[in-house]
Design an enzyme around this catalytic site. Structure first.
Site, short mmCIF file in Angstrom:
data_model
loop_
_atom_site.label_atom_id
_atom_site.label_comp_id
_atom_site.label_asym_id
_atom_site.label_seq_id
_atom_site.Cartn_x
_atom_site.Cartn_y
_atom_site.Cartn_z
CG ASN A 64 -0.33 0.01 2.51
OD1 ASN A 64 0.84 -0.34 2.64
ND2 ASN A 64 -1.05 0.44 3.53
CD GLU A 113 5.81 0.46 12.97
OE1 GLU A 113 4.61 0.49 13.29
OE2 GLU A 113 6.72 0.84 13.73
CB CYS A 162 -1.51 0.03 8.86
SG CYS A 162 -0.51 1.51 8.91
P1 NAP Z 1 1.88 -8.79 3.57
O1 NAP Z 1 1.08 -9.68 2.73
O2 NAP Z 1 2.21 -9.21 4.93
O3 NAP Z 1 3.21 -8.48 2.74
C1 NAP Z 1 4.15 -7.55 3.20
C2 NAP Z 1 5.51 -7.87 2.63
O4 NAP Z 1 5.97 -9.10 3.15
C3 NAP Z 1 5.53 -8.02 1.12
O5 NAP Z 1 6.72 -7.48 0.63
C4 NAP Z 1 5.52 -9.53 0.95
O6 NAP Z 1 6.05 -9.95 -0.29
C5 NAP Z 1 6.42 -9.92 2.09
N1 NAP Z 1 6.33 -11.31 2.52
C6 NAP Z 1 5.32 -12.19 2.36
N2 NAP Z 1 5.65 -13.37 2.94
C7 NAP Z 1 6.88 -13.23 3.47
C8 NAP Z 1 7.76 -14.07 4.20
N3 NAP Z 1 7.45 -15.33 4.50
N4 NAP Z 1 8.95 -13.58 4.60
C9 NAP Z 1 9.30 -12.32 4.31
N5 NAP Z 1 8.51 -11.46 3.62
C10 NAP Z 1 7.31 -11.92 3.22
O7 NAP Z 1 1.16 -7.37 3.72
P2 NAP Z 1 0.53 -6.45 2.57
O8 NAP Z 1 -0.67 -7.14 2.04
O9 NAP Z 1 1.57 -6.00 1.62
O10 NAP Z 1 0.11 -5.14 3.38
C11 NAP Z 1 -1.10 -5.08 4.05
C12 NAP Z 1 -0.92 -5.28 5.54
O11 NAP Z 1 0.15 -4.48 6.01
C13 NAP Z 1 -2.11 -4.86 6.36
O12 NAP Z 1 -2.30 -5.78 7.40
C14 NAP Z 1 -1.71 -3.51 6.92
O13 NAP Z 1 -2.37 -3.15 8.09
C15 NAP Z 1 -0.26 -3.71 7.12
N6 NAP Z 1 0.45 -2.43 7.09
C16 NAP Z 1 0.91 -1.93 8.26
C17 NAP Z 1 1.55 -0.71 8.30
C18 NAP Z 1 2.05 -0.13 9.59
O14 NAP Z 1 2.86 0.77 9.50
N7 NAP Z 1 1.63 -0.60 10.74
C19 NAP Z 1 1.75 -0.01 7.13
C20 NAP Z 1 1.28 -0.55 5.94
C21 NAP Z 1 0.63 -1.77 5.93
P3 NAP Z 1 5.07 -10.33 -1.52
O15 NAP Z 1 4.41 -9.06 -1.93
O16 NAP Z 1 5.99 -10.87 -2.53
O17 NAP Z 1 4.09 -11.32 -0.99
O1 G3H Z 2 -0.65 1.74 5.95
C1 G3H Z 2 0.03 2.15 6.88
C2 G3H Z 2 0.73 3.42 6.82
O2 G3H Z 2 1.76 3.47 7.78
C3 G3H Z 2 -0.26 4.52 7.01
O3 G3H Z 2 0.30 5.75 6.78
O4 G3H Z 2 -1.42 7.08 7.99
O5 G3H Z 2 0.20 8.18 6.48
O6 G3H Z 2 -1.62 6.74 5.55
P1 G3H Z 2 -0.69 6.99 6.71
#
Ligand code: NAP
Ligand code: G3H
Length: 500
Positions: free
Chosen positions: A167, A263, A297
């Site tokens: 994202n 995060e 997130c």
């Molecule tokens: P995701 O599916 O967990 O993927 C995140 C990253 O991890 C991608 O680069 C993915 O690669 C990689 N990955 C997948 N499996 C892995 C493994 N076994 N080992 C190492 N890396 C691996 O998350 P997403 O769908 O991209 O993002 C959405 C989620 O992120 C939501 O839950 C959101 O809340 C959270 N998020 C949190 C924050 C925060 O700051 N707290 C910010 C943004 C998003 P691939 O793409 O190749 O699968």
């Molecule tokens: O998706 C998670 C990001 O850390 C959110 O950043 O609050 O600036 O959109 P934002």
């Protein structure tokens, strides 16, 4: 739009290469992954499906090169970050357009993501003074240790693995790369596959800004295939990860004793008290819940209104939501596609579950391709999955509450603890509620959000580990090095003083 110099190095036709030791290469696997625009399914390009051997080579290259980068002065490293920021600003429109096509983010927001990343690079350069330490004398704690003086300064950790989410594929890898480089580490970046084309441009930009070969490297391939090898590799010294809680927990297991900055997901609740300013609250909730179609997130993921304000609030939120345009991110429509049809299916499952269990649909619940119309659910109860799960889509559940205590309890019952919100004119009460919420950050009269990026940003429980934010990330990516001077009797000055 500005031409990206060196674009020819990074790709052949529409096939992008990976970046190792200053070279752009095709994977020996011979396999590529097609990246399609989630809005219209057009192919944006393809990236290399790298092998485990290529992961291994890259980590060795990063490990071999970090000491040469560490020897460059902190001031010079900060200058390189500033040059990086300038190039990003110059290329923001072009990169933003690419990002919009790759992840379906509205064009203006995609361009802002690039500019925000440039800001983080500049702010990180400005925070070079975080790399200072302190000096102590031993007799503070032990009077016989007066001749011991400890000098502490900060040193890099070595090779930092930066893994980002789909994202914010540019910004949430950039916010890791900048502090890692400032602190003197080398970097292996593994961007989210969807979003990796834009993120690969870090290779071009950092090289142009003066980062030596081998200090920054970028690998592509599915996380499910190469992720474990990356995170468990003994030459990776630290992992900074943003993504889902599920993947974060998995990485924490495979990483062993490496320092981690995680995060993860969130289920941020907005508690709305009866005396809240309606206009301010409605604007914050609509923006907070629906920007980038709820794929943040920090999106507002549930609203807990008190009895006297609930009806007005839902009415006014609905009025605004019905004004949101749905469609093409290139045309800056407010609601664009979700990242995949699988994600749309998941969001629909949550809506269907809520409706089956008695929730009331106020608007939305419509889908076309990967577009999902903004959906408001009223009368959501605690048996419904949408009360607890993170949709990562444009769905906003209203859970009506009868008391402040009930709102606090429901907020805290979540497995997540990223942010919380309180809307009220009673600041004293808001402050007291803030003390009770088990989250990283509480927003009073504002939507949940990460920035400004020098603020500490963290989650409790399943929402994360460690603290992001410019100065906190520099600290997390460096460690104190302590040298203790044990002064000998030999050079001691003899002074006569009378103790009265
Ligand atoms: P995701 O599916 O967990 O993927 C995140 C990253 O991890 C991608 O680069 C993915 O690669 C990689 N990955 C997948 N499996 C892995 C493994 N076994 N080992 C190492 N890396 C691996 O998350 P997403 O769908 O991209 O993002 C959405 C989620 O992120 C939501 O839950 C959101 O809340 C959270 N998020 C949190 C924050 C925060 O700051 N707290 C910010 C943004 C998003 P691939 O793409 O190749 O699968
Ligand atoms: O998706 C998670 C990001 O850390 C959110 O950043 O609050 O600036 O959109 P934002």
């Amino acid at each position: 739009m500005t031409e990206i110099n060196d674009a020819l190095k990074i790709k052949e036709g529409s096939e992008y290469k990976y970046y190792i030791n200053g070279e752009w290469k095709k994977s020996s696997s011979g396999n590529v992954i097609e990246i399609k625009n989630p809005y219209n399914n057009e192919v944006v390009g393809s990236v290399q499906a790298c092998t485990i051997q290529e992961v291994d080579q890259m980590i060795h290259v990063a490990n071999d090169n970090y000491e040469c980068w560490e020897q460059i002065s902190i001031k010079e490293r900060a200058n390189v970050l500033r040059k990086t920021a300038n190039i990003m600003l110059e290329w923001a429109d072009t990169l933003g357009y690419l990002l919009m096509r790759e992840i379906g983010k509205p064009l203006n927001s995609a361009i802002s993501e690039i500019k925000r990343t440039a800001e983080i690079f500049n702010a990180t350069a400005d925070s070079a003074s975080q790399m200072i330490g302190e000096t102590m004398r031993g007799d503070i704690l032990d009077e016989s240790a007066r001749d011991k003086i400890s000098m502490t300064y900060r040193v890099p950790l070595g090779v930092v693995l930066c893994i980002g989410p789909f994202n914010y594929p540019f910004n949430l890898t950039g916010s890791k790369i900048a502090p890692a480089l400032l602190a003197g580490n080398s970097v292996v970046m593994k961007p989210s596959t969807q979003g990796s084309i834009t993120a690969l441009h870090f290779g071009v930009i950092l090289e142009k800004a003066g980062v030596p070969n081998g200090v920054f490297n970028a690998i592509t391939g599915y996380g499910s295939e190469i992720g474990d090898h990356l995170s468990s590799h003994p030459l990776i010294d630290m992992i900074s990860f943003t993504g889902s809680s599920e993947t974060g927990k998995h990485i924490a297991k495979s990483a062993g004793m490496k320092p981690l900055l995680l995060e993860l997901g969130g289920k941020d609740a907005a508690i709305v008290l009866d005396d809240a300013s309606l206009e301010l609250t409605v604007n914050a909730i609509v923006k907070g819940a629906f920007s980038y179609s709820g794929q943040r997130c920090t999106a507002v993921k549930r609203v807990l209104p008190m009895p006297q304000i609930a009806n007005h609030l839902i009415e006014r939120v609905t009025e605004q939501v019905l004004q949101l345009s749905v469609g093409d991110p290139a045309k800056n429509k407010s609601i664009g596609p979700l990242i995949s049809s699988k994600q749309c299916d998941y969001v629909q499952e949550l809506i269907d579950d809520a409706l089956e269990k008695g929730a009331k649909i106020i608007c939305g619940n419509k889908r076309k391709g990967n577009l999902m119309w903004p959906t408001i659910l009223d009368n959501v109860s605690l048996e419904m999955r949408v009360a607890w799960e993170e949709p990562f889509g444009p769905v906003l559940p209203f859970i009506r509450v009868k008391s402040v205590q009930e709102a606090i309890d429901i907020s805290n019952k979540s497995e997540y603890g990223l942010q919380g919100m309180i809307f009220t004119e009673n600041i004293d009460l808001a402050f007291n509620i803030a003390q009770e919420l088990q989250v990283g950050t509480v927003q009073i009269n504002g939507q949940s959000s990460r920035g400004p990026d020098h603020f500490p940003f963290l989650g409790t429980k399943s929402s994360g580990l460690g603290t992001q934010g410019v100065k906190y990330a520099i600290e997390a990516m460096s460690r104190p090095k302590v040298v203790v001077m044990n002064l000998s009797e030999k050079g001691k000055l003899v002074r006569e003083c009378e103790v009265r």
